[in-house]
Enzyme design. Structure first.
Site, PDB file in Angstrom:
ATOM      1  N   VAL A  67      44.478  23.879  69.285  1.00 34.82           N
ATOM      2  CA  VAL A  67      45.166  25.024  68.674  1.00 34.82           C
ATOM      3  C   VAL A  67      45.119  24.998  67.149  1.00 34.82           C
ATOM      4  CG1 VAL A  67      46.705  25.406  70.629  1.00 34.82           C
ATOM      5  CG2 VAL A  67      47.432  23.872  68.775  1.00 34.82           C
ATOM      6  N   ASN A  93      52.813  27.119  73.853  1.00 32.37           N
ATOM      7  CA  ASN A  93      53.577  25.982  74.354  1.00 32.37           C
ATOM      8  C   ASN A  93      53.149  24.658  73.728  1.00 32.37           C
ATOM      9  OD1 ASN A  93      55.106  24.381  76.611  1.00 32.37           O
ATOM     10  ND2 ASN A  93      52.990  23.679  76.754  1.00 32.37           N
ATOM     11  N   SER A 145      62.782  25.290  70.118  1.00 32.68           N
ATOM     12  CA  SER A 145      63.507  24.161  70.685  1.00 32.68           C
ATOM     13  C   SER A 145      64.968  24.267  70.288  1.00 32.68           C
ATOM     14  CB  SER A 145      62.934  22.838  70.160  1.00 32.68           C
ATOM     15  OG  SER A 145      63.784  21.747  70.487  1.00 32.68           O
ATOM     16  N   TYR A 158      59.934  17.424  63.614  1.00 34.61           N
ATOM     17  CA  TYR A 158      59.934  18.283  64.800  1.00 34.61           C
ATOM     18  C   TYR A 158      60.886  19.463  64.624  1.00 34.61           C
ATOM     19  CZ  TYR A 158      60.282  19.642  69.727  1.00 34.61           C
ATOM     20  OH  TYR A 158      60.261  20.340  70.906  1.00 34.61           O
ATOM     21  N   ALA A 159      62.104  19.181  64.171  1.00 35.73           N
ATOM     22  CA  ALA A 159      63.100  20.241  64.023  1.00 35.73           C
ATOM     23  C   ALA A 159      62.648  21.302  63.034  1.00 35.73           C
ATOM     24  CB  ALA A 159      64.436  19.645  63.583  1.00 35.73           C
ATOM     25  N   LYS A 162      60.109  23.640  64.637  1.00 38.60           N
ATOM     26  CA  LYS A 162      60.653  24.539  65.658  1.00 38.60           C
ATOM     27  C   LYS A 162      61.558  25.603  65.034  1.00 38.60           C
ATOM     28  CE  LYS A 162      58.466  22.858  69.117  1.00 38.60           C
ATOM     29  NZ  LYS A 162      57.437  23.677  69.794  1.00 38.60           N
TER      30      LYS A 162
END
Length: 272
Positions: A67, A93, A145, A158-159, A162
């Site tokens: 991707v 996803n 998320s 990660y946060a 998202k």
């Protein structure tokens, strides 16, 4: 309410395993022609064999595709258009995580997390938008998320990706409204996967995590599939630019466990 997705064509990224794999299975059961994209060829081959063996399963494609590679994404979308004539649904996803405090987190881990989770979402949207504009319809569904709502310590990379996906979805929804294309994001909570290992943690640690949920159980891929199918359907035609929380009511109240203490107690006055 009958959600009829039969005859539609959907691309799902990160579909080789985990939630993405189960989303492809679910869409196929709903009569959707699925195009599963992943960087893992063996995982895709196994998924393709499974779909082919399923009685009455619609046609499917599996393609190795990164991707973060716009050329590969654009080529895959063109192949789908040549073969099926349209692209109705894109489910972004694909995702990775990067764990560690900011002061010790390797720069390459930060960049990789943002490249896949955020830039990968941007590039996949960029690849399908021309086709969706031409047909004046489409559904883009992006995986955010619960970490976009309440982040965890040592998961800043990660946060942040998202949270950015959620805001990107709102901005893109505004751009694509004139073409009848909706863009939404969903925020899973604690769904056990090989990435997070929730269900393999010690019992006491699992209980601490479950105590944060209003619906005190792990989320399932079926829970996620229900939301994705709804957002991909005509029933969601008037929903766009939103983030749907699919976390079992995580932290809907300050201490959700207290409700379960009340429910078990013969004397609620004993509960603090």
């Amino acid at each position: 309410m009958n959600i009829d997705l039969s005859g539609r064509v959907a691309l799902v990224t990160g579909a080789g395993r985990g939630i993405g794999r189960d989303l492809v299975r679910r869409l196929a059961r709903e009569g959707v022609t699925t195009v599963a994209l992943d960087v893992g060829g063996d995982d895709l081959q196994a998924l393709g064999a499974e779909l082919t063996a399923a009685a009455g399963s619609p046609e499917s494609l599996q393609r190795v595709c990164d991707v973060t590679d716009l050329e590969a994404l654009t080529g895959t979308v063109q192949e789908v258009l040549d073969r099926f004539g349209r692209v109705d649904v894109l489910v972004n996803n694909a995702g990775v995580t990067a764990t560690g405090p900011v002061d010790t987190l390797p720069e390459e881990a930060w960049r990789r997390c943002h490249d896949v989770n955020l830039t990968g979402t941007f590039l996949a949207c960029k690849a399908v938008i021309p086709a969706m504009k031409a047909q004046r319809s489409g559904r883009i569904v992006n995986a955010s998320s619960f970490a976009a709502i309440v982040p965890s310590v040592a998961h800043a990379a990660y946060a942040s990706t998202k949270a950015a996906v959620a805001h990107f979805s709102r901005a893109l929804a505004g751009e694509l409204g004139p073409w009848g294309i909706t863009v939404n994001a969903y925020a899973p909570g604690m769904v056990p996967t090989s990435l997070n290992g929730f269900a393999e943690r010690p019992r006491a640690e699992q209980d601490l995590l479950l105590d944060t949920l209003t619906v005190r159980r792990w989320g399932t891929t079926e829970d996620i599939g229900n939301v994705v199918c709804f957002l991909a359907s005509d029933q969601a035609a008037y929903i766009t630019g939103t983030l749907i929380d699919v976390s079992g009511g995580k932290f809907a109240t300050q201490v959700p466990r207290v409700a379960y203490d009340y429910a078990r107690s013969d004397d609620p006055a004993d509960i603090i």
